[in-house]
Design a protein around this motif. Structure first.
Motif, mmCIF file in Angstrom:
data_model
loop_
_atom_site.group_PDB
_atom_site.id
_atom_site.type_symbol
_atom_site.label_atom_id
_atom_site.label_comp_id
_atom_site.label_asym_id
_atom_site.label_seq_id
_atom_site.Cartn_x
_atom_site.Cartn_y
_atom_site.Cartn_z
ATOM 1 N N ARG A 94 5.059 2.561 -10.774
ATOM 2 C CA ARG A 94 6.375 1.930 -10.691
ATOM 3 C C ARG A 94 6.394 0.817 -9.651
ATOM 4 N N LEU A 95 5.705 1.037 -8.521
ATOM 5 C CA LEU A 95 5.621 -0.006 -7.505
ATOM 6 C C LEU A 95 4.852 -1.216 -8.028
ATOM 7 N N VAL B 89 0.848 -1.183 0.000
ATOM 8 C CA VAL B 89 0.000 0.000 0.000
ATOM 9 C C VAL B 89 0.885 1.236 0.000
ATOM 10 N N LEU B 90 0.438 2.258 -0.706
ATOM 11 C CA LEU B 90 1.186 3.503 -0.855
ATOM 12 C C LEU B 90 0.382 4.648 -0.260
ATOM 13 N N THR C 242 -3.846 2.818 -2.807
ATOM 14 C CA THR C 242 -3.247 4.088 -2.417
ATOM 15 C C THR C 242 -4.209 4.933 -1.601
ATOM 16 N N SER C 243 -3.644 5.823 -0.794
ATOM 17 C CA SER C 243 -4.393 6.901 -0.159
ATOM 18 C C SER C 243 -3.512 8.134 -0.185
ATOM 19 N N ASN C 244 -4.076 9.243 -0.618
ATOM 20 C CA ASN C 244 -3.328 10.491 -0.729
ATOM 21 C C ASN C 244 -3.934 11.494 0.246
ATOM 22 N N GLU D 169 3.100 -3.708 6.224
ATOM 23 C CA GLU D 169 4.150 -3.000 5.498
ATOM 24 C C GLU D 169 3.560 -2.144 4.393
ATOM 25 N N GLY D 170 4.269 -1.109 4.030
ATOM 26 C CA GLY D 170 3.841 -0.232 2.957
ATOM 27 C C GLY D 170 4.860 0.868 2.755
#
Length: 309
Positions: free
Chosen positions: A100-101, A60-61, A112-114, A138-139
């Motif tokens: 890219r990930l 997760v990003l 993702t969460s921004n 992990e992230g």
């Protein structure tokens, strides 16, 4: 450059994130060369709040920061453009960290969460980090902040290095407490003084700065002589350098942190790399260059490799 470690996605835990809150930096009142609205009091709009949580098969990003990370101005309007974000954007032209990930981990997409917000300063990011649900998973967490700390109403109002360091330490502490398995990538403060100096002679840029009132500590006297600008530009550049020194030291003091070693700071855009909205925020091509710069600085580091199950 791509992540050098061949990573399997099996067993990689997910960093679950809260949606629906607002951060203390979502006021849109700070001038921001790389992190605010185009004009005082004008909201840049919320960022993409995130995708559906993963089933556990993908990393997760999470993005923390200011309006650069929400793609403000990248799509030609004075508002956020989440699809063009260098971190979480889905525009193929950007080739974001998200894309890219996904390629590096061999998955279709990365959840993702921004939580970045236009106008955010370093002091606001601990509040953004508080939106992480406590987890041992992990992230990857990206942090790009500092433009609003130097792009203030005047040189005298810039955030001090001591205040900045305390705020960054708090962000790293909060991430470490709520998601100890996450790797944090700290991007350097953009070289706003160099960008200003490069485009000061461009009449279209000066007109855009005057219309949007972006980064008044730099552009407030853009119509003056180069000699008159000198001390102000030097003062802003010195403060940017001081803040980047604090970022490097803060990152070195904790585990699971990667500093970009000045990659974002050293980015010097061409005219097409800046938004038509204010000639200061990155355009779509500028966002793509930032994604590449940060990726190249982080990929293959020990911390990133450690995310492999």
């Amino acid at each position: 450059m791509r992540l050098r470690t061949a990573v399997s996605t099996s067993g990689l835990a997910v960093l679950l994130l809260i949606s629906g809150c607002t951060s203390s930096g979502d006021d849109g009142n700070q001038d921001d060369t790389a992190g605010s609205t185009a004009a005082p009091g004008q909201s840049g709009g919320p960022a993409d709040e995130g995708t559906t949580p993963s089933d556990g098969s993908a990393p997760v990003l999470l993005a923390l920061g200011d309006s650069i990370s929400v793609g403000f101005g990248a799509c030609g309007e004075a508002t956020a453009c989440p699809e063009a974000s260098w971190v979480t954007g889905e525009d193929p032209a950007v080739d974001s960290i998200r894309a890219r990930l996904a390629e590096a981990w061999g998955v279709t997409d990365v959840p993702t969460s921004n939580f970045a917000r236009p106008g955010a300063m370093a002091a606001d990011l601990a509040g953004q980090a508080q939106r992480i649900v406590p987890t041992d998973g992990e992230g990857l967490v990206t942090v790009l902040v500092g433009s609003n700390d130097v792009c203030t109403g005047s040189v005298a109002a810039m955030t001090s290095p001591e205040e900045f360091r305390a705020a960054i330490d708090q962000v790293l502490q909060t991430v470490g407490e709520r998601a100890p398995g996450a790797v944090t990538v700290l991007a350097s403060v953009p070289g706003v003084a160099s960008i200003y100096a490069s485009f000061r002679g461009d009449s279209q840029a000066r007109d855009a700065w005057a219309a949007t009132r972006v980064c008044r500590s730099l552009t407030g006297s853009a119509s003056g002589s180069p000699e008159a600008d000198g001390e102000r530009v030097a003062a802003v550049q010195e403060r940017v350098d001081q803040l980047n020194e604090q970022l490097a030291a803060a990152c070195a003091a904790v585990d699971n942190c990667v500093y970009d070693a000045g990659a974002v700071h050293d980015w010097l855009p061409e005219p097409d790399d800046l938004s038509d909205v204010d000639a200061f925020h990155p355009s779509t091509t500028g966002q793509a260059e930032l994604a590449e710069a940060v990726w190249d600085a982080a990929a293959g580091t020990q911390q990133m490799d450690a995310l492999a199950p």
